[in-house]
Design a protein around this motif. Structure first.
Motif, PDB file in Angstrom:
ATOM      1  N   THR A 172       0.806  -1.215   0.000  1.00  9.90           N
ATOM      2  CA  THR A 172       0.000   0.000   0.000  1.00  9.90           C
ATOM      3  C   THR A 172       0.840   1.266   0.000  1.00  9.90           C
ATOM      4  O   THR A 172       2.022   1.247   0.347  1.00  9.90           O
ATOM      5  CB  THR A 172      -0.904   0.001   1.252  1.00  9.90           C
ATOM      6  OG1 THR A 172      -1.774   1.113   1.206  1.00  9.90           O
ATOM      7  CG2 THR A 172      -0.075   0.067   2.522  1.00  9.90           C
ATOM      8  N   GLU A 174       1.480   5.254   1.441  1.00 14.74           N
ATOM      9  CA  GLU A 174       1.647   5.709   2.820  1.00 14.74           C
ATOM     10  C   GLU A 174       0.358   6.260   3.421  1.00 14.74           C
ATOM     11  O   GLU A 174       0.181   6.231   4.635  1.00 14.74           O
ATOM     12  CB  GLU A 174       2.737   6.779   2.901  1.00 14.74           C
ATOM     13  CG  GLU A 174       4.133   6.250   2.577  1.00 14.74           C
ATOM     14  CD  GLU A 174       5.194   7.320   2.723  1.00 14.74           C
ATOM     15  OE1 GLU A 174       4.824   8.470   3.056  1.00 14.74           O
ATOM     16  OE2 GLU A 174       6.370   7.015   2.504  1.00 14.74           O
ATOM     17  N   ARG A 175      -0.533   6.783   2.560  1.00 14.49           N
ATOM     18  CA  ARG A 175      -1.747   7.403   3.085  1.00 14.49           C
ATOM     19  C   ARG A 175      -2.947   7.041   2.219  1.00 14.49           C
ATOM     20  O   ARG A 175      -2.819   6.811   1.016  1.00 14.49           O
ATOM     21  CB  ARG A 175      -1.607   8.938   3.114  1.00 14.49           C
ATOM     22  CG  ARG A 175      -0.524   9.454   4.010  1.00 14.49           C
ATOM     23  CD  ARG A 175      -0.437  10.970   3.961  1.00 14.49           C
ATOM     24  NE  ARG A 175      -1.629  11.601   4.523  1.00 14.49           N
ATOM     25  CZ  ARG A 175      -1.815  11.842   5.817  1.00 14.49           C
ATOM     26  NH1 ARG A 175      -0.885  11.513   6.681  1.00 14.49           N
ATOM     27  NH2 ARG A 175      -2.905  12.430   6.252  1.00 14.49           N
ATOM     28  N   ALA A 181      -0.572   5.100   7.037  1.00 14.47           N
ATOM     29  CA  ALA A 181      -0.293   3.667   7.177  1.00 14.47           C
ATOM     30  C   ALA A 181       0.827   3.446   8.174  1.00 14.47           C
ATOM     31  O   ALA A 181       1.784   4.223   8.257  1.00 14.47           O
ATOM     32  CB  ALA A 181       0.108   3.080   5.825  1.00 14.47           C
ATOM     33  N   GLN A 185       1.982  -1.980   7.591  1.00 10.00           N
ATOM     34  CA  GLN A 185       0.639  -2.116   7.048  1.00 10.00           C
ATOM     35  C   GLN A 185       0.587  -3.171   5.945  1.00 10.00           C
ATOM     36  O   GLN A 185      -0.403  -3.893   5.795  1.00 10.00           O
ATOM     37  CB  GLN A 185       0.150  -0.773   6.503  1.00 10.00           C
ATOM     38  CG  GLN A 185      -1.291  -0.790   5.991  1.00 10.00           C
ATOM     39  CD  GLN A 185      -2.304  -1.087   7.078  1.00 10.00           C
ATOM     40  OE1 GLN A 185      -2.259  -0.472   8.145  1.00 10.00           O
ATOM     41  NE2 GLN A 185      -3.207  -2.032   6.838  1.00 10.00           N
ATOM     42  N   ASN A 189      -2.172  -6.155   5.274  1.00 12.71           N
ATOM     43  CA  ASN A 189      -2.861  -6.315   3.989  1.00 12.71           C
ATOM     44  C   ASN A 189      -2.634  -7.717   3.427  1.00 12.71           C
ATOM     45  O   ASN A 189      -3.571  -8.369   2.941  1.00 12.71           O
ATOM     46  CB  ASN A 189      -2.340  -5.293   2.974  1.00 12.71           C
ATOM     47  CG  ASN A 189      -2.623  -3.868   3.366  1.00 12.71           C
ATOM     48  OD1 ASN A 189      -3.411  -3.595   4.262  1.00 12.71           O
ATOM     49  ND2 ASN A 189      -1.968  -2.934   2.699  1.00 12.71           N
TER      50      ASN A 189
END
Length: 207
Positions: A172, A174-175, A181, A185, A189
């Motif tokens: 993912t 960072e945001r 995140a 993270q 996920n």
């Protein structure tokens, strides 16, 4: 290209067969190391000046040792993709198809999450230069998924292409939606994705 050669060796290939001077090899080693770090932090758009600065050499030395920036970036990304394919080959040797797939998935997503440049390359940047590496990697991911699916460790309706997109999604940004995140993270996920790939089992009868 010989996949057994490191990025340094690829860059030092001399048609005459002569061995490079020790100082030339040291400079190339420093440039390759700096390029790997810069590619991870900045991405494939990093400049020759930035790599030279990180390596502690002048840009003149950069161009005396490296034919062109894209040659260096391709050599570095080739090396990294070779390392990923080695991990896939090790996973394919695991007697437990699910364990092999899960181990590869973790290493693959970690690298995508931690290296901006690798994520860009796997997403299509430098695609022409890396075409053979990407084709080889697709083949290995396909084998890992189909092997796990044949053993009923992965749902029968899931294709290897589905898995390729899911693993990319696990790394993912960072945001999202104004939410920051955490550092790990991507692990959360990935675990959700791995759980979703498993065949559903009927619930135990009540009572």
């Amino acid at each position: 290209m010989d996949q057994s050669r490191s990025a340094v060796d690829r860059l030092l290939v001399d048609a005459s067969g002569r061995r490079p001077r020790a100082d030339a090899r040291r400079n190339v080693e420093r440039l390759v190391e700096a390029a790997r770090i810069a590619v991870a932090e900045v991405g494939v758009g990093v400049s020759a000046h930035e790599i030279a600065r990180r390596a502690g050499v002048g840009v003149g030395t950069f161009y005396r040792r490296i034919p062109a920036l894209d040659v260096l970036l391709t050599a570095v990304l080739d090396e990294i993709l070779d390392e990923i394919m080695d991990l896939a080959d090790q996973a394919l040797e695991d007697q437990d198809p699910w364990n092999g797939f899960r181990g590869f998935a973790g290493a693959y997503v970690r690298l995508r999450a931690e290296s901006c440049g690798v994520s860009e390359a796997l997403g299509g940047a430098c695609e022409e230069a890396l075409a053979q590496r990407l084709e080889d990697l697709r083949g290995r991911i396909r084998c890992l998924v189909e092997r796990a699916r044949a053993s009923r460790a992965i749902r029968s309706d899931v294709t290897w292409q589905d898995v390729a997109f899911l693993l990319a999604a696990a790394a993912t940004g960072e945001r999202t939606l104004g939410v920051q995140a955490g550092a790990q993270q991507w692990e959360r996920n990935l675990q959700v994705i791995l759980d979703g790939l498993r065949p559903t089992r009927p619930a135990a009868p009540a009572g």
